[in-house]
Scaffold this motif. Structure first.
Motif, mmCIF file in Angstrom:
data_model
loop_
_atom_site.group_PDB
_atom_site.id
_atom_site.type_symbol
_atom_site.label_atom_id
_atom_site.label_comp_id
_atom_site.label_asym_id
_atom_site.label_seq_id
_atom_site.Cartn_x
_atom_site.Cartn_y
_atom_site.Cartn_z
ATOM 1 N N UNK A 168 0.807 -1.327 -0.048
ATOM 2 C CA UNK A 168 0.130 0.030 -0.010
ATOM 3 C C UNK A 168 0.912 0.922 -0.235
ATOM 4 N N UNK A 169 2.082 1.335 0.550
ATOM 5 C CA UNK A 169 3.024 2.374 0.670
ATOM 6 C C UNK A 169 3.368 2.521 -0.764
ATOM 7 N N UNK A 170 3.918 1.406 -1.398
ATOM 8 C CA UNK A 170 4.302 1.805 -2.732
ATOM 9 C C UNK A 170 3.289 2.155 -3.743
ATOM 10 N N UNK A 171 2.251 1.754 -3.685
ATOM 11 C CA UNK A 171 1.042 2.131 -4.443
ATOM 12 C C UNK A 171 0.353 3.499 -4.285
ATOM 13 N N UNK A 172 0.625 4.236 -3.124
ATOM 14 C CA UNK A 172 0.306 5.502 -2.762
ATOM 15 C C UNK A 172 0.593 6.524 -3.883
ATOM 16 N N UNK A 173 -0.270 7.223 -4.406
ATOM 17 C CA UNK A 173 -0.061 8.253 -5.346
ATOM 18 C C UNK A 173 -0.364 9.819 -4.748
ATOM 19 N N UNK A 174 0.333 10.674 -5.679
ATOM 20 C CA UNK A 174 -0.083 11.987 -5.285
ATOM 21 C C UNK A 174 -1.501 12.301 -5.272
ATOM 22 N N UNK A 175 -2.366 11.856 -5.978
ATOM 23 C CA UNK A 175 -3.823 12.090 -5.933
ATOM 24 C C UNK A 175 -4.441 11.688 -4.699
ATOM 25 N N UNK A 176 -3.593 10.542 -4.201
ATOM 26 C CA UNK A 176 -4.436 9.857 -3.004
ATOM 27 C C UNK A 176 -4.112 10.835 -1.745
ATOM 28 N N UNK B 99 -4.505 19.707 1.514
ATOM 29 C CA UNK B 99 -5.722 20.833 2.142
ATOM 30 C C UNK B 99 -6.839 20.346 2.828
ATOM 31 N N UNK B 100 -7.484 19.317 2.370
ATOM 32 C CA UNK B 100 -8.456 18.895 3.285
ATOM 33 C C UNK B 100 -8.183 18.044 4.477
ATOM 34 N N UNK B 101 -6.621 17.886 4.595
ATOM 35 C CA UNK B 101 -6.224 16.620 5.663
ATOM 36 C C UNK B 101 -6.916 15.347 5.218
ATOM 37 N N UNK B 102 -6.917 14.987 4.168
ATOM 38 C CA UNK B 102 -7.280 13.386 3.853
ATOM 39 C C UNK B 102 -6.450 12.661 3.075
ATOM 40 N N UNK B 103 -6.550 11.373 3.266
ATOM 41 C CA UNK B 103 -5.805 10.487 2.304
ATOM 42 C C UNK B 103 -6.516 9.124 2.265
ATOM 43 N N UNK B 104 -6.448 8.687 0.738
ATOM 44 C CA UNK B 104 -7.132 7.627 0.606
ATOM 45 C C UNK B 104 -6.362 6.551 0.164
ATOM 46 N N UNK B 105 -6.507 5.268 0.807
ATOM 47 C CA UNK B 105 -5.852 4.077 0.780
ATOM 48 C C UNK B 105 -6.880 2.932 0.330
ATOM 49 N N UNK B 106 -6.797 2.273 -0.876
ATOM 50 C CA UNK B 106 -7.432 1.240 -1.302
ATOM 51 C C UNK B 106 -9.233 1.536 -1.208
ATOM 52 N N UNK B 107 -9.237 2.789 -1.566
ATOM 53 C CA UNK B 107 -10.708 3.278 -1.686
ATOM 54 C C UNK B 107 -11.233 3.622 -0.261
ATOM 55 N N UNK B 108 -10.490 3.811 0.864
ATOM 56 C CA UNK B 108 -10.749 4.038 1.955
ATOM 57 C C UNK B 108 -10.332 5.554 2.396
ATOM 58 N N UNK B 109 -11.138 6.309 2.520
ATOM 59 C CA UNK B 109 -10.644 7.567 3.018
ATOM 60 C C UNK B 109 -10.578 7.869 4.550
#
Length: 530
Positions: free
Chosen positions: A392-400, A404-414
């Motif tokens: 999951x760390x390897x596949x994390x992208x800049x769009x995830x 600004x909104x203090x959010x991160x999406x990992x495997x379709x889970x925000x």
């Protein structure tokens, strides 16, 4: 005392070597002064004057004035100058001393007259559909004897076409100017002698490493136009040759039938990942080596032999060995290689619940102390705070990542971003922007290799930063799950919502947290009674 500029001590003059006009503290301009000390006197091939000429193999026989004129004709500092030197007509454009490089910086998109620079005509080449089949494999071409002055063909159609593709890939993937220039040099070496038919093997491109040229980038260009054949042996095949080297020939062939089914699958079975083969083969290898001393084929192995071999095994090794044996003999029975399946009634038993214990504070402090770079720190917070696996760390992208909104999406889970994670990500992004400003890789973590590609980093690279420490990435992830479970009363529903895990995994962590709380309560009660 007032220090005056040396340019005001002497009126401007013309340099006798390059004819440049400008102030100079000596008889020659600064460029010709250094040129004379590094080169020998001789007759220039271009203008015929007796001046210091280039003594290297690259522009041998030409003076500094002819080289400057060829650079003006080329238009930039990255184009090879030999074709322009050979086409000099004897007329030279005069210039100001020490101003040639400054003027080129001031006019990056125009020629010396301030007009837009004309782009070379686009070249589009394709390989013929009907290719002549090779009767035998030709020997690999030797590029160690390639001489730029003698063998380079800068105006060849395939050289122009591949350099255009390299320029397009350079802009799309953010290659640096140095990487782009060296890639063009490698393409000139490869395509100057290309006959116009057939494809290049990767083994022929690999000798460019000896010239300090980026082989991977050159292969990207050739692969883009369908001109590359990857003839490298698969890493799994090389590993299997070593792993199965001590087996009998018949047993080895039986095992390869099983491995080929795992790799490629069947109409009724999906292919498995390579890590499944890497995990299964070591468990059955000791048994196969023991049977190779007595048998020639696996059809001779009986049920008693299996029970005798797995008797000393216990725990997890026993379970995984039985699963691998069931898969091996089941495959051979389906392919009708063996008559009876001796592992049909072997039972691996239930899944062992591994003891999950939290980390000590000293182990956490050591991991935090080891994280001394922005890359180490961001991997640490993603594993220790958000409990991400290495993949999951390897596949994390800049769009995830949404700072600004203090959010991160990992495997379709925000999930929300805390202050520590946001600061670590911002620090790493500043470091990434400073080191690789033009990269087009969409992934958050990149390396020197993947900065010129679009592929994610490897699992090995992510895990190596904390290898050798008691607090590995896997233990950091488990510790974070246990900490969340202990802080919220071992509620599996809460764990599933926070980390996006499955219900069975959430129940296992909740059970482990309850066991830890019961042990702590009993230990505290014993201390109070004492």
């Amino acid at each position: 005392m007032i220090m005056r500029d040396w340019r005001n001590r002497k009126p401007p003059t013309s340099c006798p070597y390059c004819h440049s006009w400008g102030p100079s503290p000596q008889t020659l301009c600064g460029g010709c002064h250094n040129w004379r000390s590094n080169h020998e006197m001789g007759q220039c091939t271009g203008c015929g004057r007796t001046v210091p000429i280039f003594k290297g193999d690259r522009y041998r026989g030409y003076c500094r004035l002819c080289r400057h004129q060829a650079r003006l004709e080329a238009g930039d500092y990255h184009t090879p100058l030999m074709p322009y030197l050979q086409a000099l007509s004897g007329h030279h454009q005069l210039f100001l001393a020490n101003m040639d490089r400054a003027l080129s910086v001031m006019r990056p998109h125009g020629n010396r007259r301030g007009q837009p620079r004309s782009k070379p005509a686009a070249v589009r080449l394709t390989l013929p559909e009907d290719e002549q089949l090779e009767l035998f494999e030709p020997p690999a071409r030797d590029f160690t004897r390639f001489r730029t002055k003698e063998h380079a063909e800068y105006t060849a159609p395939w050289v122009l076409y591949t350099t255009q593709i390299a320029a397009r890939l350079s802009e799309a993937r953010g290659w640096s100017a140095e990487v782009t220039q060296r890639t063009r040099r490698g393409l000139v070496i490869l395509m100057s002698s290309y006959p116009g038919f057939g494809r290049l093997r990767r083994s022929e491109v690999m000798p460019l490493h000896a010239r300090q040229l980026p082989v991977e980038r050159v292969c990207d260009v050739l692969e883009e136009i369908g001109l590359l054949i990857d003839d490298r042996a698969a890493a799994l095949d090389l590993w299997l040759d070593r792993a199965l080297s001590g087996l009998a020939s018949g047993i080895r062939s039986d095992v390869l039938i099983w491995i080929n089914e795992l790799r490629h699958g069947t109409p009724r079975r999906r292919p498995r990942q390579e890590r499944t083969i890497h995990a299964a083969v070591p468990y059955v290898r000791p048994l196969l080596e023991h049977w190779s001393q007595s048998y020639d084929h696996l059809r001779e192995v009986t049920k008693d032999d299996l029970h005798e071999s797995i008797k000393p095994l216990t725990g997890t090794p026993r379970r995984h060995t039985i699963l691998a044996l069931r898969s091996l003999f089941g495959c051979l029975k389906r392919r009708k290689v063996i008559f009876r399946n001796p592992a049909a009634r072997l039972r691996p038993g239930g899944t062992l619940d591994r003891a999950r214990v939290p980390l000590d504070q000293a182990e956490l402090d050591l991991a935090i102390k080891r994280a001394g770079t922005p890359t180490h720190r961001i991997i640490l917070v993603l594993a220790a705070i958000h409990a991400l696996r290495r993949k999951a760390i390897c596949l994390l992208t800049l769009e995830d990542v949404d700072l600004a909104n203090r959010r991160m999406t990992v495997n379709d889970h925000t999930r929300p971003l805390d202050h520590v994670t946001a600061r670590a990500i911002q620090e790493y992004l500043d470091y990434r922007r400073q080191r690789w400003p033009n990269t087009a890789n969409p992934h958050l973590l990149i390396t020197q290799q993947t900065a010129h590609e679009t592929q994610p980093v490897s699992l090995f690279w992510v895990g190596k930063h904390f290898r050798g420490l008691p607090a590995t990435l896997e233990r950091l992830r488990v510790d974070r799950h246990l900490d969340e479970a202990l802080a919220n009363g071992a509620d599996p529903l809460h764990l599933a919502i926070v980390f996006g895990m499955s219900d069975t995994t959430a129940v296992r962590y909740a059970t482990a947290a309850r066991r830890i709380m019961e042990e702590s309560a009993s230990r505290l009660g014993g201390e109070l009674e004492a």
